[in-house]
Design a protein around this motif. Structure first.
Motif, mmCIF file in Angstrom:
data_model
loop_
_atom_site.group_PDB
_atom_site.id
_atom_site.type_symbol
_atom_site.label_atom_id
_atom_site.label_comp_id
_atom_site.label_asym_id
_atom_site.label_seq_id
_atom_site.Cartn_x
_atom_site.Cartn_y
_atom_site.Cartn_z
ATOM 1 N N ILE A 1 -6.556 2.752 5.118
ATOM 2 C CA ILE A 1 -5.496 3.722 5.434
ATOM 3 C C ILE A 1 -4.557 3.865 4.240
ATOM 4 O O ILE A 1 -4.179 4.968 3.849
ATOM 5 N N ARG A 2 -4.212 2.745 3.638
ATOM 6 C CA ARG A 2 -3.317 2.767 2.483
ATOM 7 C C ARG A 2 -3.975 3.444 1.273
ATOM 8 O O ARG A 2 -3.332 4.208 0.564
ATOM 9 N N ILE A 3 -5.273 3.166 1.049
ATOM 10 C CA ILE A 3 -5.990 3.801 -0.062
ATOM 11 C C ILE A 3 -5.996 5.309 0.121
ATOM 12 O O ILE A 3 -5.596 6.064 -0.773
ATOM 13 N N TYR A 4 -6.455 5.754 1.285
ATOM 14 C CA TYR A 4 -6.567 7.200 1.517
ATOM 15 C C TYR A 4 -5.201 7.876 1.523
ATOM 16 O O TYR A 4 -5.065 8.995 1.023
ATOM 17 N N SER A 5 -4.190 7.216 2.061
ATOM 18 C CA SER A 5 -2.848 7.809 2.071
ATOM 19 C C SER A 5 -2.335 8.027 0.647
ATOM 20 O O SER A 5 -1.776 9.085 0.333
ATOM 21 N N ASN B 1 -11.522 -7.115 9.803
ATOM 22 C CA ASN B 1 -11.823 -5.700 9.997
ATOM 23 C C ASN B 1 -10.548 -4.888 10.199
ATOM 24 O O ASN B 1 -10.418 -3.783 9.671
ATOM 25 N N HIS B 2 -9.615 -5.445 10.946
ATOM 26 C CA HIS B 2 -8.324 -4.777 11.121
ATOM 27 C C HIS B 2 -7.621 -4.638 9.770
ATOM 28 O O HIS B 2 -7.132 -3.566 9.421
ATOM 29 N N ALA B 3 -7.598 -5.715 8.995
ATOM 30 C CA ALA B 3 -6.951 -5.682 7.675
ATOM 31 C C ALA B 3 -7.644 -4.691 6.751
ATOM 32 O O ALA B 3 -6.991 -3.926 6.029
ATOM 33 N N GLY B 4 -8.972 -4.686 6.771
ATOM 34 C CA GLY B 4 -9.718 -3.771 5.919
ATOM 35 C C GLY B 4 -9.465 -2.314 6.270
ATOM 36 O O GLY B 4 -9.310 -1.465 5.384
ATOM 37 N N GLU B 5 -9.387 -2.026 7.561
ATOM 38 C CA GLU B 5 -9.099 -0.650 7.977
ATOM 39 C C GLU B 5 -7.673 -0.263 7.574
ATOM 40 O O GLU B 5 -7.426 0.866 7.157
ATOM 41 N N PHE B 6 -6.753 -1.213 7.681
ATOM 42 C CA PHE B 6 -5.386 -0.945 7.243
ATOM 43 C C PHE B 6 -5.353 -0.686 5.738
ATOM 44 O O PHE B 6 -4.678 0.225 5.265
ATOM 45 N N GLY B 7 -6.114 -1.488 4.977
ATOM 46 C CA GLY B 7 -6.205 -1.264 3.540
ATOM 47 C C GLY B 7 -6.782 0.110 3.220
ATOM 48 O O GLY B 7 -6.311 0.798 2.309
ATOM 49 N N SER C 1 -8.418 13.500 4.136
ATOM 50 C CA SER C 1 -7.640 13.528 5.384
ATOM 51 C C SER C 1 -8.518 13.211 6.588
ATOM 52 O O SER C 1 -8.094 12.486 7.506
ATOM 53 N N GLU C 2 -9.741 13.734 6.591
ATOM 54 C CA GLU C 2 -10.664 13.428 7.693
ATOM 55 C C GLU C 2 -11.005 11.943 7.711
ATOM 56 O O GLU C 2 -11.005 11.307 8.762
ATOM 57 N N MET C 3 -11.278 11.385 6.530
ATOM 58 C CA MET C 3 -11.597 9.961 6.437
ATOM 59 C C MET C 3 -10.404 9.108 6.861
ATOM 60 O O MET C 3 -10.575 8.096 7.555
ATOM 61 N N LEU C 4 -9.208 9.520 6.482
ATOM 62 C CA LEU C 4 -8.001 8.803 6.885
ATOM 63 C C LEU C 4 -7.884 8.774 8.409
ATOM 64 O O LEU C 4 -7.559 7.736 8.993
ATOM 65 N N GLY C 5 -8.172 9.887 9.053
ATOM 66 C CA GLY C 5 -8.145 9.925 10.520
ATOM 67 C C GLY C 5 -9.119 8.936 11.135
ATOM 68 O O GLY C 5 -8.782 8.234 12.104
ATOM 69 N N HIS C 6 -10.314 8.837 10.568
ATOM 70 C CA HIS C 6 -11.297 7.867 11.058
ATOM 71 C C HIS C 6 -10.770 6.443 10.897
ATOM 72 O O HIS C 6 -10.883 5.621 11.817
ATOM 73 N N GLU C 7 -10.214 6.149 9.710
ATOM 74 C CA GLU C 7 -9.730 4.795 9.450
ATOM 75 C C GLU C 7 -8.597 4.407 10.394
ATOM 76 O O GLU C 7 -8.511 3.258 10.832
ATOM 77 N N ARG C 8 -7.753 5.350 10.734
ATOM 78 C CA ARG C 8 -6.681 5.060 11.694
ATOM 79 C C ARG C 8 -7.248 4.713 13.061
ATOM 80 O O ARG C 8 -6.760 3.792 13.731
ATOM 81 N N GLN C 9 -8.279 5.439 13.487
ATOM 82 C CA GLN C 9 -8.924 5.130 14.772
ATOM 83 C C GLN C 9 -9.589 3.756 14.732
ATOM 84 O O GLN C 9 -9.486 2.975 15.683
ATOM 85 N N HIS C 10 -10.258 3.459 13.624
ATOM 86 C CA HIS C 10 -10.924 2.162 13.480
ATOM 87 C C HIS C 10 -9.906 1.021 13.515
ATOM 88 O O HIS C 10 -10.120 0.000 14.180
ATOM 89 N N CYS C 11 -8.806 1.195 12.799
ATOM 90 C CA CYS C 11 -7.764 0.177 12.751
ATOM 91 C C CYS C 11 -7.212 -0.088 14.155
ATOM 92 O O CYS C 11 -7.048 -1.241 14.563
ATOM 93 N N ALA C 12 -6.976 0.971 14.910
ATOM 94 C CA ALA C 12 -6.463 0.833 16.277
ATOM 95 C C ALA C 12 -7.475 0.129 17.177
ATOM 96 O O ALA C 12 -7.095 -0.702 18.016
ATOM 97 N N ALA C 13 -8.758 0.419 16.988
ATOM 98 C CA ALA C 13 -9.797 -0.228 17.805
ATOM 99 C C ALA C 13 -9.829 -1.735 17.551
ATOM 100 O O ALA C 13 -9.928 -2.533 18.490
ATOM 101 N N LEU D 1 -1.964 0.710 -4.355
ATOM 102 C CA LEU D 1 -2.127 0.744 -5.813
ATOM 103 C C LEU D 1 -3.506 1.286 -6.193
ATOM 104 O O LEU D 1 -3.618 2.149 -7.066
ATOM 105 N N LEU D 2 -4.537 0.789 -5.534
ATOM 106 C CA LEU D 2 -5.895 1.242 -5.816
ATOM 107 C C LEU D 2 -6.040 2.736 -5.542
ATOM 108 O O LEU D 2 -6.602 3.482 -6.358
ATOM 109 N N GLY D 3 -5.527 3.194 -4.419
ATOM 110 C CA GLY D 3 -5.596 4.615 -4.092
ATOM 111 C C GLY D 3 -4.863 5.473 -5.093
ATOM 112 O O GLY D 3 -5.372 6.520 -5.536
#
Length: 193
Positions: free
Chosen positions: A27-31, A19-25, A49-61, A86-88
């Motif tokens: 973050i990279r897609i949205y960035s 889950n941590h890896a997926g949230e990091f991924g 940008s809103e979705m990216l903010g959510h993913e950063r919070q999820h990754c930290a959790a 690359l996908l993003g």
């Protein structure tokens, strides 16, 4: 957290790791998508940008949940990182429909895995179950938003969604060393009984 068998504790550690890896991924897609969309699809940037903010919070959790579960970041984190970037980038170059097809494919796959995890964790790790449950609603909102933005997706967008979903499933399997398949089977068996 109650007394878990060694195998259950390992599975819980793998859930946190993937889950941590997926949230990091994500973050990279949205960035990457935001970087490209600023130039070619600026109307998409506020939602991304809103979705990216959510993913950063999820990754930290999930990162914060690792130590208590004897977990650490995934060994294949570079695949999540570079693959996400690359996908993003590529999907953003396809325009808004590429962006939203990517989001829909990733979020649908993630949502299915989160449901499997919630079933597995319900009696095994209430704390991690609560984290995933709280995150699941935002991930589902991302999926619904993406699907609302897709206008009559044709065969190429459908193919793109399938390819992204398969790649996401493969990375999840690789990151959990196959436990994701066992959890999916357990959930299916529980639903049938």
């Amino acid at each position: 957290m109650g007394e878990l068998s060694r195998r259950e504790a390992l599975t819980v550690a793998r859930i946190v790791r993937v889950n941590h890896a997926g949230e990091f991924g994500a973050i990279r897609i949205y960035s990457a998508q935001i970087l490209v969309a600023r130039r070619f699809s600026p109307d998409c940037v506020p939602s991304l940008s809103e979705m990216l903010g959510h993913e950063r919070q999820h990754c930290a959790a999930f990162r914060a949940a690792m130590p208590a579960r004897n977990s650490r970041p995934c060994r294949v984190m570079q695949f999540w990182s570079w693959g996400g970037w690359l996908l993003g980038s590529l999907t953003a170059l396809l325009g808004p429909q590429g962006i939203w097809a990517c989001t829909a494919a990733v979020e649908a796959t993630v949502h299915r895995h989160l449901d499997d995890q919630l079933h597995y964790l319900a009696e095994r790790d209430p704390g991690l179950h609560a984290i995933i449950l709280s995150i699941r609603e935002e991930e589902l909102a991302h999926l619904h938003h993406a699907e609302e933005q897709l206008r009559a997706p044709g065969p190429l967008l459908q193919l793109l969604r399938v390819m992204i979903a398969v790649a996401t499933d493969c990375l999840i399997w690789l990151s959990t060393w196959g436990d994701s398949v066992r959890m999916a089977r357990a959930l299916k068996a529980a639903k049938l009984s």
